[in-house]
Scaffold this active site. Structure first.
Site, short mmCIF file in Angstrom:
data_model
loop_
_atom_site.label_atom_id
_atom_site.label_comp_id
_atom_site.label_asym_id
_atom_site.label_seq_id
_atom_site.Cartn_x
_atom_site.Cartn_y
_atom_site.Cartn_z
CG ASP A 103 -1.53 1.28 1.51
OD1 ASP A 103 -1.38 2.17 0.43
OD2 ASP A 103 -2.37 1.39 2.67
CE LYS A 168 -0.07 12.93 -20.63
NZ LYS A 168 -1.52 12.02 -21.16
CG ASP A 197 5.75 13.63 -23.60
OD1 ASP A 197 5.66 12.95 -24.43
OD2 ASP A 197 5.31 14.66 -23.62
CG HIS A 198 4.31 8.01 -24.77
ND1 HIS A 198 3.10 8.58 -24.21
CD2 HIS A 198 3.65 7.59 -26.01
CE1 HIS A 198 2.29 8.58 -25.27
NE2 HIS A 198 2.31 7.94 -26.28
CD GLU A 236 -5.05 9.51 -29.19
OE1 GLU A 236 -5.06 8.49 -28.84
OE2 GLU A 236 -5.54 10.56 -28.73
CG ASP A 255 -4.68 12.77 -22.30
OD1 ASP A 255 -4.17 12.48 -21.48
OD2 ASP A 255 -5.41 12.21 -23.34
CG HIS A 260 1.95 13.45 -25.69
ND1 HIS A 260 2.76 13.10 -24.91
CD2 HIS A 260 0.78 12.86 -25.40
CE1 HIS A 260 2.39 12.09 -24.08
NE2 HIS A 260 1.23 11.95 -24.29
CE LYS A 360 -8.35 10.58 -25.66
NZ LYS A 360 -7.03 9.82 -26.17
#
Ligand code: BG6
Length: 510
Positions: A103, A168, A197-198, A236, A255, A260, A360
């Site tokens: 936890d 993130k 940040d991928h 997307e 987001d 990004h 999106k």
């Protein structure tokens, strides 16, 4: 960043720098989550296959779920390619995976963690080097770091390193990002913090720097004298999937944009760094982010567009409206699409608008940066039936990865006609298809202590400074016409209007 060898190299190629630091335990907080299964463990396995992981290495997964070590191993390795199961590298990798139920909010668990890590140190001779990866819900970030400090787990001494990766979202606005930075910097030095940040793990994103700064022919024209404007599209086709609960409190602006999209913008617009050291690159990124003109309320109304999808057809499949997605309120006013126009206040870019859009459930999955050049200064062919034309350089980030340059060419025949043709480069054609997750280079860089591809505190805050005024104005004036675009289209009409009123248009993506 550049020190990471490519993953296709056949032999163990740990550089001297990597060898020196390559004994470590990766402690994965949130180890039972999706990110661990889908990205992190597959990325580590790819590194293992490429012989880029040392022998002195182990993974300790930590999460709330009651799992035995065997169950954890089963759970995460089931995501690895079936063809690799049972191979020598698979078995050796699998044996190095451990699990501890915990936890995170309980301070006592950190002494247990310390003990377990001590045992792994002994077994794998990892020299007390730990990378703590926080793949948890954001509400735990500050608390975990604080506890790592209190239990001395973050303490670097006697040559051992301790680093912390933070996923993130880093804050939900400027104030909370600043507060989180303060909280973690009270425990960790900046060079121990790896804010991920991928997008920076994507080959094509890293290639923006190589393209710009390792070629002599583009940089001289990379400025207001030759460039009319720049477009960044991040589209997307997916909706919010299983993340409706999170997304409905965040929205597309939070987001995608401060992180990004701003990475794409800063790499495209920054000045040449003085070296490829982490801080030299990040100084330039931060500088250009600070030069982005902050929108006042009037400008927010004029230069930004928000949208939310209604039901529609995406790639021949009927999909529900955002408001009918699981976890989303039936009256939700959260945006799933953002378009905006930004200006950069410096000599290179003054007068060159940057149009950004992300959303999106759009018509296609497609991320690209378009550099739209100005027309030729003199219209030599004005008396011929020649369509007006200007050069475009398109850096395609995903799913197609490549670069193309369009230019005018004479169409064969006795009458002078000009057509637009492309010169294009595709990664897969030159280098083959690679099944990488994008996290390989990021994890490798954490191991060798290279933070070039990670965000510094000032960059994160600069990203939030740009979107904060929009968040405020949008919160004060809730949208009245949501949903305002059908799933499967390119977003609301206002997004096209944003460019049209400047006499421009989004590049048509086919
Ligand atoms: C994540 C966002 O950071 O990036 C998601 O939270 C988004 O909402 C994703 O879908 C996009 O990443 P990619 O690599 O698929 O473009």
């Amino acid at each position: 960043m550049v020190s990471a060898p490519t993953l296709t190299q056949p032999e163990s190629l740990l550089s001297p720098l990597a060898k020196a630091s390559a004994r470590w335990v990766l402690v994965l907080f949130g180890a039972s989550g999706d990110l661990t299964k889908r990205k992190l463990v597959p990325a580590l396995f790819n590194l293992a296959k490429a012989k880029l992981l040392p022998d002195n290495f182990a993974v300790l997964g930590v999460a709330f779920d009651q799992l035995s070590v065997e169950q954890f191993r089963e759970q995460v390795t089931s995501f690895l390619p079936a063809a690799d199961h049972g191979s020598e590298v698979f078995d050796s990798f699998r044996r190095r995976l451990y699990y501890q139920q915990a936890d995170f909010s309980n301070p006592e668990m950190y002494s247990g963690l310390q003990k377990r890590l001590g045992e792994l140190d002994q077994e794998y001779l990892t020299g007390g080097n730990y990378l703590f990866y926080l793949a948890t819900a954001p509400k735990f970030f500050g608390h975990i770091v604080q506890q790592l400090g209190q239990s001395q787990l973050s303490c670097q001494e006697n040559g051992r390193w301790r680093r912390v990766v933070i996923e993130k979202p880093f804050g939900h606005d400027l104030e909370s990002a600043r507060a989180l930075n303060r909280q973690i910097k009270a425990v960790l030095a900046e060079n121990q913090i790896y804010r991920i940040d991928h997008y920076l793990g994507k080959e094509t994103v890293q290639n923006i720097l190589v393209f710009r700064f390792d070629n002599a022919i583009f940089e001289p024209i990379w400025n207001r004298r030759y460039i009319d404007h720049i477009q960044i599209t991040n589209a997307e086709t997916v909706g919010v999937e299983q993340r409706g609960g999170y997304f409905d409190t965040a929205g597309t602006l939070r987001d995608m944009v401060p992180n990004h999209v701003m990475q794409l913008l800063s790499l495209t617009a920054m000045e040449s760094p003085v070296s490829f050291q982490a801080d030299a690159v990040r100084d330039e990124q931060a500088k250009v982010l600070h030069a982005v003109q902050i929108l006042d309320s009037e400008k927010v109304l004029h230069d930004s567009v928000r949208g939310q999808y209604g039901e529609g057809m995406v790639r021949s499949e009927r999909v529900p409206a955002y408001r009918s997605e699981p976890g989303v309120s039936a009256e939700s006013r959260t945006e799933t699409f953002v378009a905006l126009k930004l200006n950069i206040d410096n000599w290179r870019w003054v007068g060159v608008p940057f149009y950004l859009r992300t959303g999106k459930r759009l018509a296609q999955r497609h991320t690209e940066i378009t550099i739209q050049f100005k027309r030729a200064p003199f219209e030599l062919f004005r008396n011929f039936p020649v369509k007006k034309h200007s050069n475009q350089l398109v850096m395609q980030i995903q799913p197609v990865e490549g670069i193309s340059l369009s230019f005018g060419a004479k169409i064969p025949g006795p009458i002078l006609r000009v057509g637009s043709v492309d010169m294009s480069f595709e990664y897969s054609k030159y280098f083959g298809e690679e099944a990488y997750t994008g996290y390989e280079v990021l994890l490798y860089d954490c191991m060798i202590g290279d933070a070039t591809l990670f965000q510094r505190a000032d960059m994160v805050e600069a990203g939030w400074s740009i979107v904060d005024p929009m968040l405020d104005v949008w919160a004060a004036l809730p949208p009245r016409k949501f949903p305002n675009y059908s799933a499967g289209t390119w977003g609301p009409k206002e997004s096209d209007d944003l460019l049209q009123r400047d006499g421009r248009a989004w590049r048509v993506i086919e």
